[in-house]
Enzyme design. Structure first.
Site, mmCIF file in Angstrom:
data_model
loop_
_atom_site.group_PDB
_atom_site.id
_atom_site.type_symbol
_atom_site.label_atom_id
_atom_site.label_comp_id
_atom_site.label_asym_id
_atom_site.label_seq_id
_atom_site.Cartn_x
_atom_site.Cartn_y
_atom_site.Cartn_z
ATOM 1 N N SER A 55 -7.192 -0.604 -0.924
ATOM 2 C CA SER A 55 -6.810 0.514 -1.785
ATOM 3 C C SER A 55 -6.378 1.632 -0.924
ATOM 4 O O SER A 55 -7.247 2.714 -1.094
ATOM 5 C CB SER A 55 -7.972 0.852 -2.759
ATOM 6 O OG SER A 55 -7.687 1.779 -3.746
ATOM 7 N N LEU A 56 -5.515 1.693 -0.388
ATOM 8 C CA LEU A 56 -5.096 2.765 0.593
ATOM 9 C C LEU A 56 -4.731 3.770 -0.280
ATOM 10 O O LEU A 56 -4.682 5.069 0.188
ATOM 11 C CB LEU A 56 -4.073 2.362 1.711
ATOM 12 C CG LEU A 56 -4.296 1.260 2.759
ATOM 13 C CD1 LEU A 56 -3.331 1.169 3.809
ATOM 14 C CD2 LEU A 56 -5.626 1.829 3.440
ATOM 15 N N ALA A 95 -2.521 -3.812 5.444
ATOM 16 C CA ALA A 95 -2.435 -2.730 4.586
ATOM 17 C C ALA A 95 -2.687 -3.087 3.183
ATOM 18 O O ALA A 95 -1.543 -3.787 2.910
ATOM 19 C CB ALA A 95 -1.396 -1.532 4.662
ATOM 20 N N GLU A 96 -3.459 -2.535 2.269
ATOM 21 C CA GLU A 96 -3.218 -3.156 0.863
ATOM 22 C C GLU A 96 -2.876 -1.589 -0.014
ATOM 23 O O GLU A 96 -3.818 -0.990 -0.041
ATOM 24 C CB GLU A 96 -4.491 -3.496 0.196
ATOM 25 C CG GLU A 96 -4.301 -3.780 -1.343
ATOM 26 C CD GLU A 96 -5.611 -4.307 -2.162
ATOM 27 O OE1 GLU A 96 -6.127 -5.268 -1.874
ATOM 28 O OE2 GLU A 96 -6.262 -3.261 -2.450
ATOM 29 N N ASP A 97 -1.657 -1.321 -0.089
ATOM 30 C CA ASP A 97 -1.044 -0.164 -0.577
ATOM 31 C C ASP A 97 -0.068 -0.363 -1.604
ATOM 32 O O ASP A 97 1.064 -0.750 -1.415
ATOM 33 C CB ASP A 97 -0.311 0.755 0.475
ATOM 34 C CG ASP A 97 0.014 1.825 -0.042
ATOM 35 O OD1 ASP A 97 -0.587 2.612 -1.093
ATOM 36 O OD2 ASP A 97 0.939 2.672 0.493
#
Length: 888
Positions: free
Chosen positions: A561-562, A613-615
């Site tokens: 959750s970036l 990255a989870e964005d």
């Protein structure tokens, strides 16, 4: 006021204590710089002027240094041909702020490794001098103490008061817990007596006294003449005293006369001693070059031969180490102040009264359970029983096939599974299934099991509900032995709001680790939001990332959750203003800079580390190098793919699926397609209140053959398409590879704390459609393992037909053809190719053996020079290997 250019400052701030780069012994020491020129400033008033001159010079050199090192703050915009003036200016300002932040961090830390290694001193550690040291950060507290079962939970026995060698200016509390002498034992002869607790743990007392060792050091280490002033410490002061105050000394100022300048005295000295015999004493001459300046510059001139000899001579550390005694001698003489397995908490006295907390840097924690208060556990197993690593890390693969897991639900029984269960049962399955990495959810300690591990309370502690720290080490080690990388789903975007066991109101103040007021709370999840711009919070978080790699040998992270880190609105806002959405007032610049420096530091310390990255907002430059204005991640997660598949399966009839939308969503951003991690479904569909694809497709239709065939076909086709058309990484959640028929539901009050759905049905693998689905997924993984399909570059998509619901593309030597139409089959469907050899997975057995071999036709179609006419049954997929045939 005098300030040296090589300043030495002392504080209890842990990472101010360091030794040279060559040797880190874990004890305070001195780093000796190699600069010989020393600048002594004698006027305090000149310091601001000098600082301004240095800052001006530094600023003028910064642009040139960036260009020379290949740094371009807007490099990725130039590469992609993006001309957005406002966003480009934002990147330049961010780059300057990053440099300023680095300068601020390096004022308090020796280097970036030191910055990321706070766990070496913070927390509870055994010190070599028969004691335990404890350091933690609590700037808002007035009094700090350690309470535990080893001191009867007394808040006064092991304490440190502010101003009494226990609390520094940064807010770090330093508490020493001395080991207790056993009855009949005498105090140490050497005040700083050290013990080696690990390497020579079976070694006792050699019987050699410290005086004997030091005497031998003086006799053996120093060459003749070098020990002159060691043996005769008062020779030079005595001569000076005799010259000034002896019988022949000047009696009046007139007798003293005019004192010549330094250069004249130096020349006189050289003339008087020009015929002296050779000596082993250092030939050091000091020349004053500060004439006419408000400060003096002293050049220390030595002979090249002596300088080389000085740097080649190792310090006499072995003699000091010889005075250390072994673990056996320590146990015979002392009772440990904090035995292994002891329970303890941190006690603070604050302006609002006393409070107890689980230390922020604790490495093993028992959270609140059945009305019992949480506490930390001192983990210090004996060397005989401590886990010893057996396997080396696997090499970094060209492509990733990630198996996402949750340890607690990995068993078949209605209970919380352990690290040991997972190691024995799940790891072999992952290896057999053909994956090359596992990604673990919920490993850091969290109080509430139902949160799946996303509300972390103790960032340095392995969750005790699954086992001990050594149990987790064994899991990672065995995974490495099977050739599997180990990733953690790391949560630094927010923290649990718990106080006793978490970080909220840690020292009684509301803004210790988190923002004050509304900014410090997540808008929707009730969690606390970190204050990334605070240097101590930065130090805590970056050390946490380095901790899991250093202590547990993990190979990478997926940053959860970036959007919660990057934006003050936590990502819950419309994005319809182009690049302005990524640089407006709602962007948390501190959070962005933390992510950039975290990637830079991790990749510098651990070159093979992998960061994902989870964005959901796909921030520009996620996977671009930091030097080119990016955030530095290795991969990014295509979150849109699984949302699309769920939407299609739940609410769109099969005949209305848009092939164009499917392809555009799966390919996502073409510029970064190679960096994309794709998945058809992850834990979100199974855990976060949803249903797995298998539950949607053929749940409850086991006796309806037609519906079952539809479900199985779509289950395979969705996975095959997502796997082969995406980037170099693919992820699958545990159990979905064989179509786990049930969702995951953690025990909560709403289901009467039932574990009936908090497990995996591994028994389904034995036979039936679940066995077939597993075999298909295994062969799918082998397509990359043996043929390298994911690492063969990006797919060439040349046929997308919405009317016929057909998709065709090539990747490397393979051609993939999908017919998603629920009823239409095509007898001779033409797709563009080079040459064709064979196909596999012909769908529902409608293709005969003689149809596996196809020859292309010289007919231009889909922009290709040749055409392949194939039989396409409805709702099937085919894979061809293309070969060139030499015609003679």
């Amino acid at each position: 006021m005098v300030s040296l250019s090589n300043q030495t400052s002392f504080s209890f701030y842990p990472n101010n204590l360091f030794v040279s780069d060559k040797t880190r012994l874990g004890i305070p020491g001195i780093n000796f710089p190699r600069k010989i020129k020393v600048k002594v400033t004698c006027f305090a008033a000149d310091q601001p002027r000098q600082q301004k001159q240095q800052q001006k010079k530094k600023k003028s050199q910064s642009t040139n240094s960036d260009a020379e090192s290949g740094v371009d703050p807007v490099g990725f915009l130039t590469k992609l041909g993006i001309a957005d003036r406002i966003f480009a200016q934002f990147l330049r300002e961010r780059h300057k702020a990053l440099k300023d932040l680095k300068d601020e961090l390096l004022k308090r830390h020796f280097d970036l490794r030191d910055l990321a290694s706070g766990f070496e001193l913070l927390g509870m550690h055994r010190h070599m001098e028969h004691r335990v040291d404890f350091i933690d950060w609590g700037p808002g507290a007035r009094y700090g103490a350690i309470i535990g079962d080893f001191n009867g939970w007394s808040p006064t026995e092991n304490s440190a008061r502010e101003g009494l060698f226990g609390h520094d200016d940064f807010g770090y509390w330093f508490i020493i817990l001395e080991d207790k002498l056993r009855e009949g034992e005498e105090p140490e002869e050497l005040y700083f007596q050290q013990y080696n607790y690990v390497d020579d743990y079976d070694k006792g007392d050699s019987g050699v006294t410290a005086e004997e060792v030091f005497q031998r050091a003086n006799d053996e280490y120093w060459e003749p003449g070098e020990d002159r002033f060691i043996k005769n410490r008062y020779e030079v002061p005595a001569k000076l005293y005799e010259q000034l105050f002896g019988p022949n000394s000047p009696q009046t100022l007139e007798d003293l006369g005019e004192i010549p300048d330094a250069e004249t005295r130096y020349k006189q000295y050289k003339e008087e001693h020009k015929n002296d015999p050779p000596s082993n004493l250092p030939p050091c001459d000091i020349i004053d070059d500060g004439r006419g300046k408000p400060y003096d510059i002293y050049n220390v001139v030595t002979s090249p031969e002596w300088t080389k000899k000085f740097y080649e001579k190792s310090p006499p550390i072995p003699y000091w180490l010889e005075t250390r005694k072994g673990r056996k001698a320590w146990l015979e003489k002392y009772i440990p102040a904090v035995p292994h397995g002891s329970k303890y908490r941190l006690y603070f006295n604050t302006p609002d009264g006393p409070l107890e907390r689980v230390p922020a840097w604790a490495t093993y924690v028992q959270p609140e359970d059945e009305g019992k208060q949480a506490y930390a556990i001192h983990w210090e197993p004996s060397p005989e029983s401590a886990y010893k690593w057996k396997h080396s890390k696997p090499d970094k693969p060209k492509s990733l096939r990630i198996y996402e897991c949750h340890v607690g639900i990995s068993g078949s029984e209605a209970k919380i599974s352990s690290f040991e269960d997972f190691t024995k049962k799940v790891l072999p399955h992952v290896k057999r299934a053909g994956y090359n990495a596992i990604q673990l959810i919920g490993i850091p300690e969290h109080k509430d099991y139902y949160t799946v591990g996303y509300r972390v309370t103790n960032f340095f502690a392995v969750s005790s509900r699954y086992g001990t720290p050594d149990d987790f080490k064994r899991l990672v080690d065995e995974a490495h032995g099977l050739g599997l990388l180990v990733f953690l789903d790391i949560v630094q975007s927010y923290a649990a709001a718990d106080q006793m066991v978490g970080l909220s109101l840690f020292d009684g103040s509301n803004d210790c680790y988190f923002h004050h007021g509304k900014r410090g709370h997540h808008k929707h999840w009730g969690t606390r939001m970190f204050k990334y711009g605070d240097l101590d919070v930065f130090h805590f978080l970056i050390s946490n990332l380095n901790w899991w790699i250093t202590e547990y040998q993990v190979d990478g992270y997926q940053f959860h959750s970036l959007a919660s880190m990057i934006y003050t609105h936590n990502g819950f806002a419309p994005f319809n203003s182009g690049f302005d959405d990524y640089c407006n007032q709602y962007v948390d610049r501190d959070g962005l800079m933390y992510l950039i420096l975290a990637n830079e530091i991790l990749h510098d310390l651990h070159p093979d580390i992998i960061t994902i990255a989870e964005d959901a907002t796909y921030y520009p430059g996620l996977c671009e190098p930091v030097s080119q204005g990016g955030l530095g991640f290795d991969y990014y997660v295509n979150l849109s793919a699984t949302e699309m598949w769920v939407s299609l399966l739940d609410s769109v009839p099969d005949s209305e699926w848009s092939m164009s939308k499917i392809v555009s969503t799966l390919v996502a951003n073409k510029e970064y397609a190679d960096k994309m991690l794709s998945y058809a479904e992850s834990h979100n569909q199974s855990i976060s209140g949803g249903r797995s694809f298998a539950e949607i497709l053929f749940g409850g239709v086991q006796n309806e053959i037609k519906l079952l065939d539809r479900g199985v076909s779509l289950h395979k086709m969705i996975r095959l398409l997502t796997f082969t058309i995406g980037g170099r990484a693919y992820l699958n959640f545990m159990g979905n590879e064989f179509g786990h028929p049930e969702r995951v539901e953690f025990p909560t009050q709403s289901n009467k704390f039932s574990f009936s759905l908090a497990n995996r049905r591994w028994d389904l693998l034995e036979s039936g459609i679940h066995h077939q689905l597993f075999s298909f997924d295994k062969d799918l993984m082998d397509l990359d393992k043996s043929k390298g399909i994911l690492s063969r570059g990006l797919p060439s998509i040349h046929h997308v037909n919405d009317a016929n619901m057909v998709i065709s593309f090539s990747r490397g030597p393979f051609l993939f053809i999908f017919n998603f139409h629920p009823s239409n089959s095509y007898e001779k469907y033409g797709v563009g190719v080079e040459e064709a050899d064979e196909a596999k997975y012909g769908g529902q057995g409608l293709l005969k053996e003689d149809q596996y071999l196809q020859r292309s036709i010289s007919k231009r179609i889909d922009g290709q020079r040749n055409c392949l006419e194939v039989f396409l049954p409805s709702r099937t997929a085919q894979v061809y290997k293309l070969t060139r045939i030499l015609r003679i």
